[in-house]
Design an enzyme around this catalytic site. Structure first.
Site, PDB file in Angstrom:
ATOM      1  N   LYS A  55       0.820  -1.216   0.000  1.00  0.00           N
ATOM      2  CA  LYS A  55       0.000   0.000   0.000  1.00  0.00           C
ATOM      3  C   LYS A  55       0.859   1.274   0.000  1.00  0.00           C
ATOM      4  O   LYS A  55       0.500   2.261  -0.629  1.00  0.00           O
ATOM      5  CB  LYS A  55      -0.941   0.004   1.197  1.00  0.00           C
ATOM      6  CG  LYS A  55      -2.008  -1.088   1.127  1.00  0.00           C
ATOM      7  CD  LYS A  55      -3.018  -0.917   2.251  1.00  0.00           C
ATOM      8  CE  LYS A  55      -3.683  -2.199   2.655  1.00  0.00           C
ATOM      9  NZ  LYS A  55      -4.689  -2.719   1.762  1.00  0.00           N
ATOM     10  N   GLU A 112      -3.376   6.352   8.598  1.00  0.00           N
ATOM     11  CA  GLU A 112      -4.297   7.031   7.682  1.00  0.00           C
ATOM     12  C   GLU A 112      -5.374   7.696   8.512  1.00  0.00           C
ATOM     13  O   GLU A 112      -5.750   7.163   9.564  1.00  0.00           O
ATOM     14  CB  GLU A 112      -4.977   6.000   6.770  1.00  0.00           C
ATOM     15  CG  GLU A 112      -4.637   6.169   5.337  1.00  0.00           C
ATOM     16  CD  GLU A 112      -5.254   5.104   4.448  1.00  0.00           C
ATOM     17  OE1 GLU A 112      -6.380   4.652   4.726  1.00  0.00           O
ATOM     18  OE2 GLU A 112      -4.603   4.735   3.477  1.00  0.00           O
ATOM     19  N   HIS A 137     -14.592  -5.286   7.557  1.00  0.00           N
ATOM     20  CA  HIS A 137     -13.846  -4.783   6.392  1.00  0.00           C
ATOM     21  C   HIS A 137     -13.860  -5.745   5.213  1.00  0.00           C
ATOM     22  O   HIS A 137     -13.041  -5.645   4.304  1.00  0.00           O
ATOM     23  CB  HIS A 137     -12.391  -4.446   6.741  1.00  0.00           C
ATOM     24  CG  HIS A 137     -12.255  -3.473   7.880  1.00  0.00           C
ATOM     25  ND1 HIS A 137     -12.835  -2.232   7.866  1.00  0.00           N
ATOM     26  CD2 HIS A 137     -11.617  -3.572   9.059  1.00  0.00           C
ATOM     27  CE1 HIS A 137     -12.549  -1.620   8.991  1.00  0.00           C
ATOM     28  NE2 HIS A 137     -11.829  -2.412   9.742  1.00  0.00           N
ATOM     29  N   ARG A 154      -5.756  -8.122  -9.986  1.00  0.00           N
ATOM     30  CA  ARG A 154      -6.303  -9.443 -10.361  1.00  0.00           C
ATOM     31  C   ARG A 154      -7.786  -9.295 -10.627  1.00  0.00           C
ATOM     32  O   ARG A 154      -8.345  -8.214 -10.449  1.00  0.00           O
ATOM     33  CB  ARG A 154      -6.103 -10.398  -9.189  1.00  0.00           C
ATOM     34  CG  ARG A 154      -6.690  -9.781  -7.913  1.00  0.00           C
ATOM     35  CD  ARG A 154      -6.782 -10.705  -6.745  1.00  0.00           C
ATOM     36  NE  ARG A 154      -7.002  -9.979  -5.512  1.00  0.00           N
ATOM     37  CZ  ARG A 154      -8.167  -9.576  -5.060  1.00  0.00           C
ATOM     38  NH1 ARG A 154      -9.266  -9.794  -5.756  1.00  0.00           N
ATOM     39  NH2 ARG A 154      -8.276  -8.918  -3.920  1.00  0.00           N
TER      40      ARG A 154
END
Ligand code: ADP
Length: 500
Positions: A118, A202, A237, A294
């Protein structure tokens, strides 16, 4: 141009079958691989050839990259489709596949490598003016420094694993006192799941929606987007219901997000099918989250509304063909919804409910697609993800796609195990979902297991009661069944009334 004649699908279950069906339509031979637990699976029977990789645990079967590559050479396979999960985002594997002179049906190893991390992904896209959630640009090394950053961003913040996936290694921190403890937890989760403990900060967006854009790029620099998928209904999540298009995205916003997604793909010279994920706040401002390199589980909703076969496009791109359409050739047709059917018990904290599918009858009819890998009397193995099927509907409008889904869920007959179907129905019938007024907190906000018991209307109760009387008077054996439904309905109804 490298014509593909024989594909090995390095995966199992529904996605393996999904890929093989398209390959077969394209006149391509298929090879399935399987573990001992999947010996009798549908994907094994459907393939032209099938090879056992080893014992059930993935590390001894589906993750054996080298073994899969050498099988390909022995069997005259020229391309590998990795599906999702397992080896699909393993840059090292993709590299070895191409070094062995085989085609990896997916992006370049470099693109997988950058987007699999990330922080590296954020860095790669930083020069493209893509909106990003405020946070640290590098892994946390100095706790005091990180706390300062967190304070500047403002709590709550999210600590995330750079190598993260599947919602693992993610921790919400409400205030500074919790910071260190949550950070340690995120790190240890990340080390055990990904072998990489790098974490970063974040800003935690309080009520976001998760909206992602499907992209397709060829090896000649052409990239298009195939609109968005709304994936905000999540548990821990993890997505549970997806739809396309999103009910909140305007044409203008769609365009903006589509262009941002194309820029992300360009940032890593992307080719193949990929997904750029964004979180979207209540003002419809969007922020780049990550790119999945993907095919996604939820790709069928995009296929339904665009009429494109994403697997076919992946194969054509891997052969080196240029895209056969441009952005302006793509249009949204109707609306599509997908629910993920898991072998989990929604009445019991979604614990996996593994066992035999005693009854298994799929819903049918116009606008219904079931992607699965099971049939009656098969066992659901404990070794893998407990997803049994993806149930997808397509109709002209959002409401008719939802109505069709409720009907399809009612028609789905599964006994022997508990599934998440009743939970999916609860979501689909909820007012907030119907109105399109929801975010990633939907389940937390609205769901408790007692809501799964059917809410019968007063009219329906009367009909049930009358049916019960009629059936018992005619000595029909079904009367017992109706009586028990009526009893259950009445007690739940009373409970509901008592609870106000
Ligand atoms: P993973 O790779 O583990 O799936 P993602 O970055 O894709 O992680 O995030 C998964 C989900 O976590 C998102 O769909 C969203 O619900 C939630 N999430 C991620 N980042 C944030 C954030 N900054 N604020 C609020 N929720 C977030």
């Amino acid at each position: 141009m490298n014509k593909i004649n024989k594909i090995l699908i390095a995966n199992r279950g529904e996605i393996s079958l999904r890929v093989m069906r398209t390959a077969r339509e394209m006149g391509i031979q298929t090879v399935a691989v399987y573990s001992e637990a999947d010996r009798n699976s549908l994907h094994v029977r459907y393939a032209d050839e099938a090879v056992c990789l080893g014992p059930p645990p993935s590390a001894q079967s589906y993750l054996l990259g080298d073994k899969i590559i050498s099988l390909c050479k022995e069997m005259g396979v020229d391309a590998i489709h990795p599906g999702y999960g397992f080896l699909s985002e393993n840059a090292g594997f993709a590299q070895k596949v191409s070094e062995a002179g085989l085609i990896f049906i997916g992006p370049s190893p470099q693109a997988i490598e950058i987007m699999g991390n990330k922080l590296a992904a954020k860095q790669a896209v930083s020069k493209y003016n893509i909106p990003m959630v405020p946070g640290t640009e590098e892994a946390i090394t100095d706790i005091a420094e990180a706390k300062k950053t967190a304070a500047a961003i403002g709590y709550p913040i999210l600590i995330k694993a750079s190598a993260g996936g599947g919602g693992k290694g993610m921790r919400i921190v409400e205030n500074e006192e919790e910071f260190e403890e949550q950070m340690q937890r995120a790190i240890s989760e990340a080390v055990s799941a990904f072998g990489d403990g790098a974490v970063f900060i974040e800003k935690y967006i309080t009520s976001p929606r998760h909206i992602e854009i499907q992209v397709l790029g060829d090896q000649h620099g052409n990239i298009v987007h195939l609109f968005e998928r709304e994936c905000s209904v999540q548990r821990r999540h993890q997505k549970v219901i997806e739809e396309a298009p999103s009910s909140v995205i305007t044409e203008e916003k769609r365009n903006e997000m589509g262009q941002a997604a194309i820029a992300v793909a360009k940032a890593c010279n992307y080719y193949g099918a990929g997904t750029v994920e964004f979180i979207v706040d209540e003002n419809l401002d969007f922020y780049f989250l990550e790119m999945n390199t993907r095919l996604q589980v939820e790709h069928p909703v995009t296929e339904m509304i665009t009429g494109k076969d994403l697997v076919m496009e992946q194969i054509l791109i891997a052969e080196g063909k240029p895209l056969s359409f441009r952005q302006e050739d793509l249009h949204i047709h109707g609306h599509s919804v997908e629910v993920r059917v898991y072998a989990e018990d929604p009445r019991n904290n979604f614990l996996p409910d593994i066992g035999k599918l005693i009854t298994y009858q799929r819903p049918q009819g116009p606008g219904i697609r079931v992607d699965d890998g099971f049939e009656e009397n098969m066992d659901i193995p404990i070794y893998y993800d407990p997803m049994i099927a993806k149930l997808v509907t397509h109709a002209e409008t959002r409401q008719s796609a939802i109505d069709r889904m409720v009907r399809a869920i009612n028609d789905y007959r599964i006994t022997g195990i508990e599934t998440t179907l009743p939970f999916c129905k609860f979501v689909l019938k909820h007012d907030a979902f119907v109105k399109g007024d929801f975010d990633t907190k939907f389940v937390e906000k609205y769901f408790t297991p007692d809501m799964l018991d059917e809410a019968f209307s007063a009219d329906e109760l009367h009909i049930l009661a009358a049916a019960g009387v009629f059936l018992s008077e005619t000595n029909n054996p079904k009367s017992k069944q109706v009586e028990s439904m009526e009893y259950k309905a009445t007690t739940n109804w009373t409970k509901r009334l008592n609870n106000g």
